[in-house]
Design a protein around this motif. Structure first.
Motif, PDB file in Angstrom:
ATOM      1  N   ALA A 156     -11.618   5.483   3.058  1.00 20.24           N
ATOM      2  CA  ALA A 156     -10.305   6.086   3.303  1.00 20.24           C
ATOM      3  C   ALA A 156     -10.398   7.582   3.573  1.00 20.24           C
ATOM      4  CB  ALA A 156      -9.373   5.810   2.131  1.00 20.24           C
ATOM      5  N   LEU A 186      -5.439   9.965  -2.587  1.00 19.30           N
ATOM      6  CA  LEU A 186      -6.409   8.864  -2.568  1.00 19.30           C
ATOM      7  C   LEU A 186      -7.312   8.903  -3.818  1.00 19.30           C
ATOM      8  CD1 LEU A 186      -7.404   8.903   1.215  1.00 19.30           C
ATOM      9  CD2 LEU A 186      -6.151   7.090   0.026  1.00 19.30           C
ATOM     10  N   THR A 214     -13.419   1.416  -0.890  1.00 22.25           N
ATOM     11  CA  THR A 214     -12.166   1.680  -0.179  1.00 22.25           C
ATOM     12  C   THR A 214     -11.866   3.170  -0.166  1.00 22.25           C
ATOM     13  OG1 THR A 214     -11.303  -0.483  -0.839  1.00 22.25           O
ATOM     14  CG2 THR A 214      -9.706   1.138  -0.065  1.00 22.25           C
ATOM     15  N   TYR A 215     -12.110   3.811  -1.296  1.00 23.82           N
ATOM     16  CA  TYR A 215     -11.870   5.263  -1.381  1.00 23.82           C
ATOM     17  C   TYR A 215     -12.765   6.023  -0.407  1.00 23.82           C
ATOM     18  CZ  TYR A 215     -12.078  10.023  -3.223  1.00 23.82           C
ATOM     19  OH  TYR A 215     -12.084  11.396  -3.338  1.00 23.82           O
ATOM     20  N   LYS A 263       0.835  -1.210   0.000  1.00 24.33           N
ATOM     21  CA  LYS A 263       0.000   0.000   0.000  1.00 24.33           C
ATOM     22  C   LYS A 263       0.866   1.255   0.000  1.00 24.33           C
ATOM     23  CE  LYS A 263      -3.852  -2.164   2.481  1.00 24.33           C
ATOM     24  NZ  LYS A 263      -4.610  -2.223   3.747  1.00 24.33           N
ATOM     25  N   SER A 280      -3.534   1.280   6.876  1.00 25.45           N
ATOM     26  CA  SER A 280      -4.657   1.317   5.921  1.00 25.45           C
ATOM     27  C   SER A 280      -4.242   2.165   4.720  1.00 25.45           C
ATOM     28  CB  SER A 280      -5.886   1.910   6.598  1.00 25.45           C
ATOM     29  OG  SER A 280      -5.673   3.296   6.873  1.00 25.45           O
ATOM     30  N   TRP A 281      -5.129   2.209   3.725  1.00 28.50           N
ATOM     31  CA  TRP A 281      -4.845   3.050   2.561  1.00 28.50           C
ATOM     32  C   TRP A 281      -4.757   4.520   2.957  1.00 28.50           C
ATOM     33  CZ3 TRP A 281      -2.903   1.720  -1.875  1.00 28.50           C
ATOM     34  CH2 TRP A 281      -3.083   0.426  -2.364  1.00 28.50           C
ATOM     35  N   ALA A 282      -5.633   4.971   3.821  1.00 23.13           N
ATOM     36  CA  ALA A 282      -5.601   6.378   4.240  1.00 23.13           C
ATOM     37  C   ALA A 282      -4.324   6.669   5.019  1.00 23.13           C
ATOM     38  CB  ALA A 282      -6.832   6.693   5.100  1.00 23.13           C
ATOM     39  N   GLU A 283      -3.927   5.755   5.881  1.00 22.97           N
ATOM     40  CA  GLU A 283      -2.715   5.956   6.677  1.00 22.97           C
ATOM     41  C   GLU A 283      -1.479   5.913   5.777  1.00 22.97           C
ATOM     42  OE1 GLU A 283      -4.530   3.924  10.767  1.00 22.97           O
ATOM     43  OE2 GLU A 283      -3.402   2.716   9.315  1.00 22.97           O
ATOM     44  N   GLU A 285     -11.517   8.552   7.064  1.00 18.46           N
ATOM     45  CA  GLU A 285     -10.657   8.288   8.225  1.00 18.46           C
ATOM     46  C   GLU A 285     -10.092   9.592   8.778  1.00 18.46           C
ATOM     47  OE1 GLU A 285      -7.637   5.314   8.178  1.00 18.46           O
ATOM     48  OE2 GLU A 285      -8.819   3.949   6.911  1.00 18.46           O
ATOM     49  N   CYS A 327       1.267   4.227  -2.891  1.00 20.41           N
ATOM     50  CA  CYS A 327       1.026   5.641  -2.536  1.00 20.41           C
ATOM     51  C   CYS A 327       2.222   6.516  -2.857  1.00 20.41           C
ATOM     52  CB  CYS A 327       0.676   5.746  -1.051  1.00 20.41           C
ATOM     53  SG  CYS A 327      -0.951   5.087  -0.623  1.00 20.41           S
TER      54      CYS A 327
END
Length: 782
Positions: free
Chosen positions: A237, A220, A233-234, A71, A186-189, A240, A75
């Motif tokens: 994310a 994102l 997921t978006y 991930k 996570s994706w956001a993190e 969050e 990013c």
């Protein structure tokens, strides 16, 4: 090949310049690229972070990690360098686009550096961004691409990217800002940590939240637009929250981290620690600390080892106390007085040498040896006690007498085989106090010793009755390391497996010393061999337990050495020991090492090898035990028909004499033994008309032979009297007392006489009504 040679011959200067440039290019990149100090990091056996120590330069910078989470990789590439896997270290297209855009804006609004160039910039410690520096970065970046793979370059960036304040690198940032490991992001993190190094001073968790959120959400959205993440997921994310206050790094095993830092500073170490067991042990220590500190006891430590692999499973070096009570001291390696914790080693040594059997009676009477007078924790005397009961009750006097019999120097030499680093003085330095805590050792070495003993029994059962030459070895705390037990042999190392097994059997007894009631808290269904110890002055409380699979060691006390009333191994250390065993998987019992044991008939009363005069029982003993002496306490006695008196042919005809076997102890042992054993029968006296020459019927209890007795003064200034004590085998006998041939008086039943002699040497004479006499020389000092 010829055209090349011709070119070199025609253009030597150009070739030389080109060669020098190639050499300079080859060596232009420092190796290693980064020389910054790293934090010392320890992980559990499963890779979970246990703790970290800040680097020498005050930065939180973990050692380089080659594993980049998928991930985060997606990013960082989509935010910084989408063509990372295609360019040679620099991207001309990106550089041109950035230049044009910056010229139009009149300021720097876009960077054209690749991730490879950014790694170079990070290694050069933020040199000024001049054109010459930019050109040098490009050259070094291409050289870096030739040296390392793309994955390695990406890991270098992730390991050295700045994340604000003193946080450097993805590993630390994941913990500090989200409290998780990088692969758990996570994706956001991951997106947040991808945009942070772009402007760590401007965008910092807890500040400039809107700016940080916009940059994260733009990234994102880009991932969503390019089908890296789906719509769900978006949506989740961008919902969050952003990180706020930094999380503290785990401190699961701070004293192991301290230990590791002294040996592997600045490295990432995968340890053998089982994080689940470590957490449970920490909780147990914390719970019992709350109880201990009510008695002003502030420190404790627990060590758990796997017997089979010799791996350290839990390492709790102290309680969660404060700095005033030395919470940072690692007790596990601190030398402390051993108390009684080494008594099982002497017990095993005497079984192994064939000088004692498990039930052999050992004297437990007032004792003085070369001016040393040991005392039991409970000041009473048993007269005589079975060796295994002396061990389970941790009686001091029997073990001092056992040590004297075995040999102090000989036992000290045996201890050398266990590699107890703090026992480093000669035998005479310790004296007989060696077995009662006169020496110091540490929790690490003691657990290592008991683990080696347990492993000896295990290996003997699994190897067709063979031993390993390297059995007594150091424990392992770094994952991946294996203990080398050495070659197999029929020869034992220190003790044979049978003697060790019988020692562990004796240690299973729950009737512990001092008659303490704390054992109501313990689950006796777990078959654990264990031993407690308490040092002089109640400064150290020990408990060590061993099963087929685990060794658990506990110490409790004060790190500064202050003793506290009630601080004993039974009350303070043992409760933690059993709480830890309750948290471990149950172990099967030790398998008896049958090839090192034999069945033998022993005397029911004395525990010695049986004679025809003894009542017998069959027990297992070590092979060497067949050499021990037969029972010395059963004798044939001749009685009158009513069995009231002893007789012989001088006073009774043979046909009226009744012959019996009689269990008889020496007078001093008998004096105390019969008070604790109502079934003991005193040998009847001879009938008055019989002529006898027998064994002594009385003996001195106090003072000991040749002793110098100091008579102190009381508060009134008067000299306290000397109380002389005699043991007589016949109840109700009258004895007469003399000092220096001067008559002092007589006693009946209880034979004590108080006298106040002058300084100097004196002769005490005692005679009974049957004409038996004993004498003793003493020296008096005031």
């Amino acid at each position: 090949m010829y055209p090349i040679f011709r070119f070199i011959k025609r253009h030597p200067f150009k070739v030389t310049i080109l060669t020098l440039m190639l050499v300079a290019y080859s060596f232009c990149l420092p190796d290693p690229l980064f020389s910054d100090p790293s934090s010392t990091v320890i992980e559990s056996r499963d890779g979970d972070l246990l703790g970290a120590r800040i680097a020498r330069d005050g930065q939180w910078r973990f050692p380089e990690n080659d594993n980049i989470p998928e991930k985060f990789e997606q990013c960082i590439l989509h935010f910084e360098d989408e063509f990372f896997y295609y360019h040679p270290g620099f991207n001309p297209v990106s550089m041109v686009k950035a230049t044009v855009k910056n010229l139009k804006a009149g300021r720097v609004v876009r960077g054209g550096s690749t991730l490879t160039q950014q790694v170079i910039r990070l290694s050069r410690k933020g040199k000024k961004r001049t054109y010459s520096e930019k050109l040098l970065e490009i050259i070094l970046a291409t050289r870096l691409e030739l040296r390392h793979s793309k994955k390695k370059i990406l890991s270098l960036y992730a390991s050295h990217a700045p994340y604000g304040s003193n946080v450097v690198g993805l590993d630390v940032a994941a913990w500090r800002y989200f409290g998780v490991q990088p692969h758990q992001l996570s994706w956001a993190e991951s997106a947040t940590l991808a945009v942070l190094p772009n402007a760590p001073a401007l965008i910092y968790p807890g500040k400039n939240q809107e700016t940080l959120r916009k940059k994260r959400d733009r990234l994102l959205h880009k991932l969503f637009r390019e089908d890296i993440i789906d719509s769900t997921t978006y949506a989740l994310a961008i919902a969050e929250a952003l990180p706020q206050k930094p999380f503290p790094l785990p401190r699961t095993a701070p004293h192991l981290l301290q230990y590791a830092s002294r040996r592997n500073s600045g490295k990432r170490i995968r340890t053998t620690i089982d994080q689940g067991i470590q957490h449970r042990v920490n909780t147990i220590v914390k719970q019992h600390y709350e109880v201990l500190k009510q008695n002003e006891v502030y420190n404790a430590a627990i060590l758990v080892m796997d017997v089979h692999t010799r791996e350290v499973l839990a390492y709790t070096g102290n309680t969660p106390t404060d700095h005033r009570h030395q919470k940072d001291v690692d007790i596990i390696h601190a030398p402390r007085s051993t108390g009684s914790i080494m008594k099982p080693l002497l017990y095993a040594a005497m079984l192994d040498a064939g000088e004692m059997l498990p039930k052999t009676l050992i004297p437990d009477i007032p004792t003085q040896i070369s001016g040393y007078s040991p005392e039991n924790f409970d000041p009473r005397y048993d007269g005589a006690v079975a060796a295994d009961h002396a061990l389970s009750r941790s009686l001091n006097i029997p073990f001092v007498r056992m040590l004297q019999e075995y040999g102090l120097e000989r036992f000290r030499d045996k201890l050398s085989g266990f590699h107890l680093k703090d026992i480093n003085k000669p035998a005479d330095y310790y004296g007989l106090t060696l077995i009662l805590g006169g020496a110091e050792s540490n929790l690490w070495d003691l657990c290592k010793t008991y683990a080696s003993l347990a492993s000896t029994v295990n290996h003997f059962g699994r190897t067709s009755s063979e031993y390993y030459a390297g059995e007594f070895t150091e424990p392992v705390w770094i994952a991946g390391k294996k203990v080398d037990f050495g070659k197999r042999s029929r020869e034992k190392n220190l003790f044979d497996a049978g003697s060790i097994y019988l020692t562990f059997e004796a240690m299973k007894e729950l009737n512990r010393p001092e008659g303490n009631e704390a054992w109501q808290y313990f689950d006796s269904s777990r078959k654990i061999s264990w031993k407690t110890g308490t040092s002089f002055g109640n400064r150290d409380a020990w408990a060590i337990g061993v099963t087929k699979d685990y060794v658990v060691g506990v110490w409790a006390g004060n790190a500064d050495g202050e003793g506290r009333p009630g601080l004993t191994g039974v009350t303070s250390a043992a409760p933690m020991l059993f709480a830890v065993f309750d948290a471990l998987p149950a172990s099967a019992p030790f398998a008896p090492p049958l090839d090192e044991l034999t069945e033998a008939e022993v005397c029911t009363h004395s525990g010695h090898l049986a004679t025809p005069l003894c009542p017998k029982k069959t027990i297992r003993i070590p092979m060497a035990g067949q050499r021990t002496a037969p029972c010395p306490y059963h004798h044939t006695v001749h009685l009158d028909p009513k069995r009231q008196y002893r007789v012989n042919t001088s006073c009774e005809t043979i046909d009226h004499i009744v012959t019996e076997s009689w269990f008889t102890l020496p007078p001093i042992m008998e004096y105390y033994y019969k008070n604790n054993h109502t079934s003991y029968k005193t040998l009847p006296p001879f009938r008055i008309d019989c002529f006898t020459e027998g064994s002594p019927v009385m003996d001195f209890i106090y003072p000991e032979a040749g002793r110098t007795v100091v008579l102190p003064k009381n508060f009134g200034g008067n000299v306290n009297p000397l109380v002389i004590k005699i043991a007589h085998s016949k109840p109700g006998a009258t004895i007469f007392w003399y000092m220096d041939r001067k008559y002092l008086g007589q006693t009946r039943n209880f034979h004590e006489m108080a006298v106040t002699p002058e300084e100097g040497e004196h002769l005490i004479t005692v005679m009974d009504e049957f004409g038996n006499e004993v004498k003793r020389n003493i020296r008096i000092r005031r």
